[in-house]
Design an enzyme around this catalytic site. Structure first.
Site, PDB file in Angstrom:
ATOM      1  CG  HIS A   1      23.162 -32.830 -79.646  1.00  0.00           C
ATOM      2  ND1 HIS A   1      23.921 -33.758 -80.310  1.00  0.00           N
ATOM      3  CD2 HIS A   1      22.020 -32.685 -80.361  1.00  0.00           C
ATOM      4  CE1 HIS A   1      23.279 -34.144 -81.400  1.00  0.00           C
ATOM      5  NE2 HIS A   1      22.106 -33.512 -81.452  1.00  0.00           N
TER       6      HIS A   1
ATOM      7  CG  ASP B   1      14.223 -30.634 -80.513  1.00  0.00           C
ATOM      8  OD1 ASP B   1      13.633 -30.523 -81.596  1.00  0.00           O
ATOM      9  OD2 ASP B   1      14.779 -31.679 -80.153  1.00  0.00           O
TER      10      ASP B   1
HETATM   11  N1  CMC Z   1      19.236 -30.829 -68.729  1.00  0.00           N
HETATM   12  C1  CMC Z   1      19.938 -31.113 -67.624  1.00  0.00           C
HETATM   13  N2  CMC Z   1      21.019 -31.915 -67.603  1.00  0.00           N
HETATM   14  C2  CMC Z   1      21.383 -32.438 -68.780  1.00  0.00           C
HETATM   15  C3  CMC Z   1      20.704 -32.176 -69.983  1.00  0.00           C
HETATM   16  C4  CMC Z   1      19.594 -31.335 -69.925  1.00  0.00           C
HETATM   17  N3  CMC Z   1      18.895 -31.068 -71.019  1.00  0.00           N
HETATM   18  N4  CMC Z   1      21.307 -32.851 -70.982  1.00  0.00           N
HETATM   19  C5  CMC Z   1      22.326 -33.503 -70.431  1.00  0.00           C
HETATM   20  N5  CMC Z   1      22.369 -33.258 -69.093  1.00  0.00           N
HETATM   21  C6  CMC Z   1      23.344 -33.798 -68.134  1.00  0.00           C
HETATM   22  C7  CMC Z   1      22.881 -35.146 -67.612  1.00  0.00           C
HETATM   23  O1  CMC Z   1      22.099 -35.042 -66.457  1.00  0.00           O
HETATM   24  C8  CMC Z   1      24.206 -35.837 -67.360  1.00  0.00           C
HETATM   25  O2  CMC Z   1      24.733 -35.334 -66.159  1.00  0.00           O
HETATM   26  P1  CMC Z   1      25.649 -36.280 -65.168  1.00  0.00           P
HETATM   27  O3  CMC Z   1      26.835 -36.666 -65.997  1.00  0.00           O
HETATM   28  O4  CMC Z   1      25.967 -35.382 -64.018  1.00  0.00           O
HETATM   29  O5  CMC Z   1      24.783 -37.442 -64.825  1.00  0.00           O
HETATM   30  C9  CMC Z   1      25.098 -35.322 -68.500  1.00  0.00           C
HETATM   31  O6  CMC Z   1      24.579 -34.036 -68.830  1.00  0.00           O
HETATM   32  C10 CMC Z   1      25.064 -36.211 -69.726  1.00  0.00           C
HETATM   33  O7  CMC Z   1      23.697 -36.387 -70.092  1.00  0.00           O
HETATM   34  P2  CMC Z   1      23.106 -37.665 -70.788  1.00  0.00           P
HETATM   35  O8  CMC Z   1      21.618 -37.649 -70.680  1.00  0.00           O
HETATM   36  O9  CMC Z   1      23.827 -38.882 -70.305  1.00  0.00           O
HETATM   37  O10 CMC Z   1      23.545 -37.377 -72.288  1.00  0.00           O
HETATM   38  P3  CMC Z   1      23.100 -38.193 -73.557  1.00  0.00           P
HETATM   39  O11 CMC Z   1      24.144 -37.940 -74.558  1.00  0.00           O
HETATM   40  O12 CMC Z   1      22.763 -39.595 -73.193  1.00  0.00           O
HETATM   41  O13 CMC Z   1      21.722 -37.503 -73.972  1.00  0.00           O
HETATM   42  C11 CMC Z   1      20.207 -35.891 -74.759  1.00  0.00           C
HETATM   43  C12 CMC Z   1      21.615 -36.469 -74.891  1.00  0.00           C
HETATM   44  C13 CMC Z   1      19.960 -34.943 -75.905  1.00  0.00           C
HETATM   45  C14 CMC Z   1      19.180 -37.025 -74.818  1.00  0.00           C
HETATM   46  C15 CMC Z   1      20.119 -35.133 -73.403  1.00  0.00           C
HETATM   47  O14 CMC Z   1      20.981 -34.007 -73.440  1.00  0.00           O
HETATM   48  C16 CMC Z   1      18.693 -34.730 -73.089  1.00  0.00           C
HETATM   49  O15 CMC Z   1      17.944 -35.544 -72.535  1.00  0.00           O
HETATM   50  N6  CMC Z   1      18.292 -33.447 -73.411  1.00  0.00           N
HETATM   51  C17 CMC Z   1      16.936 -33.006 -73.169  1.00  0.00           C
HETATM   52  C18 CMC Z   1      16.008 -33.549 -74.262  1.00  0.00           C
HETATM   53  C19 CMC Z   1      16.244 -32.875 -75.584  1.00  0.00           C
HETATM   54  O16 CMC Z   1      16.349 -31.660 -75.681  1.00  0.00           O
HETATM   55  N7  CMC Z   1      16.307 -33.696 -76.628  1.00  0.00           N
HETATM   56  C20 CMC Z   1      16.551 -33.225 -77.996  1.00  0.00           C
HETATM   57  C21 CMC Z   1      17.851 -33.754 -78.488  1.00  0.00           C
HETATM   58  S1  CMC Z   1      18.533 -32.932 -79.899  1.00  0.00           S
HETATM   59  C22 CMC Z   1      17.459 -33.229 -81.181  1.00  0.00           C
HETATM   60  C23 CMC Z   1      17.095 -34.612 -81.444  1.00  0.00           C
HETATM   61  O17 CMC Z   1      17.931 -35.532 -81.455  1.00  0.00           O
HETATM   62  O18 CMC Z   1      15.936 -34.823 -81.726  1.00  0.00           O
END
Ligand code: CMC
Length: 367
Positions: free
Chosen positions: A258, A315
């Site tokens: 998140h 989710d």
């Molecule tokens: N699985 C694997 N690695 C992850 C995940 C995950 N679900 N989430 C974050 N990471 C890692 C990512 O690879 C990155 O690693 P590194 O720094 O080594 O490159 C680090 O954690 C930061 O991730 P990010 O994607 O830059 O983080 P963000 O704040 O831009 O994105 C997020 C947040 C929710 C989009 C992301 O965690 C994600 O894509 N999660 C999976 C999709 C998901 O479950 N989405 C629902 C979000 S919550 C409800 C909503 O808003 O609707």
């Protein structure tokens, strides 16, 4: 020009009195009320809190509920639009198209006063579940089920979707689902709605911006992806390997991580308990146990091995709840929208009440 934070991470874009999140402690409040307390109320009480600004007393709740129940229908011309949708489209697309058409039929369409916007907002809150249920019935070749105004918002949705009354626990759980999905500060879809509102466009257009943004797999689309993941994993034994593969391939594990929470999402904790309860009522713990094994494997990979703060988000266990409620995966994001609409409306109203157009800058780079 100031430092650019990709994805606007931690940028404070505006002031709000609608939601408070402490991402380190895992606290979420709607208008000062903790989500754990709110999850014990009905959706209409929480919707009133968001849209009208306070928890309703008995009389206010009765009036608010009656107004919403009277709007549980779709005019025949809008039904014709819904029926003529291309059935390769999914529920979120049908929702977007039908809401857009409904704006043409709204007698308040050309007014932008607070009273007119609340009326339009309430019509959308009432009609979202009706549209989703009707779309599903038409798409699957089943008879349309008319709304039952004696039922709660959630129970009526399940009734219109399935054609039979839900159990008391199912009805209670879908109400809680709508409450837990209702509001979450400046998430992408709410920000999109506020951005649209800031141009002083009409509230239907602003809500459609929210619907379009919620659809994406990194936002509301993740719930459907988690449901599909549960099918793919299929058994407790496969969970460890599935998670390890995702990590090794540098793929995202859906339902985890998140932008704001650096600890367990408080909504995920409540959903986990709801998933446990509904699994027990159904006498089938399998989906719950598969989800718990994925959670355990993810904790080992992300938290213990890599020291990252990646925990289940809203989710993850909501998808498990949907499995037990037999909500088809392709409806999952639209069901999320049924809850979230009250939050979107609250933010549109707040934006209209103290508006300045949202217009950031970009730094030009030559390529
Ligand atoms: N699985 C694997 N690695 C992850 C995940 C995950 N679900 N989430 C974050 N990471 C890692 C990512 O690879 C990155 O690693 P590194 O720094 O080594 O490159 C680090 O954690 C930061 O991730 P990010 O994607 O830059 O983080 P963000 O704040 O831009 O994105 C997020 C947040 C929710 C989009 C992301 O965690 C994600 O894509 N999660 C999976 C999709 C998901 O479950 N989405 C629902 C979000 S919550 C409800 C909503 O808003 O609707």
């Amino acid at each position: 020009m100031d430092e650019i934070r990709k994805g606007l991470e931690n940028v404070i874009a505006l002031e709000t009195s609608i939601a408070f999140i402490d991402g380190e402690q895992g606290i979420l409040k709607y208008r000062g009320h903790d989500i754990n307390d709110l999850s014990k109320l009905s959706y209409y009480e929480v919707s009133h809190l968001l849209v009208k600004g306070s928890l309703p007393d008995g009389r206010e709740l009765e009036d608010y509920s009656n107004e919403l129940k009277q709007e549980r229908f779709i005019p025949s011309d809008a039904m014709a639009v819904l029926s003529s949708c291309n059935f390769n489209i999914e529920a979120m697309d049908a929702l977007r198209t039908t809401i857009s058409y409904l704006s043409h039929c709204d007698s308040d369409m050309n007014g932008n006063s607070s009273e007119e916007n609340i009326r339009k907002g309430m019509r959308m809150i009432a009609k979202f579940p009706v549209i989703v249920a009707m779309f599903y019935r038409i798409k699957t070749g089943q008879e349309i089920v008319e709304a039952d105004t004696s039922m709660s918002h959630g129970a009526n949705f399940l009734y219109m979707l399935r054609g039979e009354r839900p159990s008391d626990l199912e009805a209670e759980i879908i109400e809680k689902d709508f409450i837990l999905s209702a509001e979450h500060e400046l998430n992408p879809s709410t920000f999109a709605s506020r951005l649209a509102t800031s141009t002083l466009t009409d509230i239907y257009s602003a809500i459609i911006a929210g619907v379009c943004t919620l659809k994406g797999p990194l936002h509301g689309g993740a719930r459907m992806a988690v449901m599909e993941m549960l099918d793919e994993v299929g058994s407790v034994e496969n969970a460890g390997l599935y998670v390890a593969d995702k990590v090794n391939l540098h793929e995202k594990l859906m339902g985890f991580g998140h932008r704001v929470y650096k600890t367990y999402d408080p909504r995920a904790r409540i959903y986990k308990e709801l998933a446990r309860q509904i699994a027990a009522e159904k006498g089938d713990l399998s989906w719950f146990e598969i989800a718990e094994s994925i959670e355990k494997a993810a904790f080992k990979e992300f938290v213990e091995n890599k020291g990252k703060t990646i925990y289940p988000n809203v989710d993850f266990y909501s998808a498990v709840v949907y499995k037990y409620l037999e909500i088809p995966p392709k409806l999952a994001t639209a069901v999320f929208a049924i809850g979230r609409i009250s939050g979107w409306i609250a933010h549109c109203l707040e934006q209209y009440s103290d508006n300045r157009v949202i217009r950031p800058r970009a730094k030009f780079v030559e390529i």
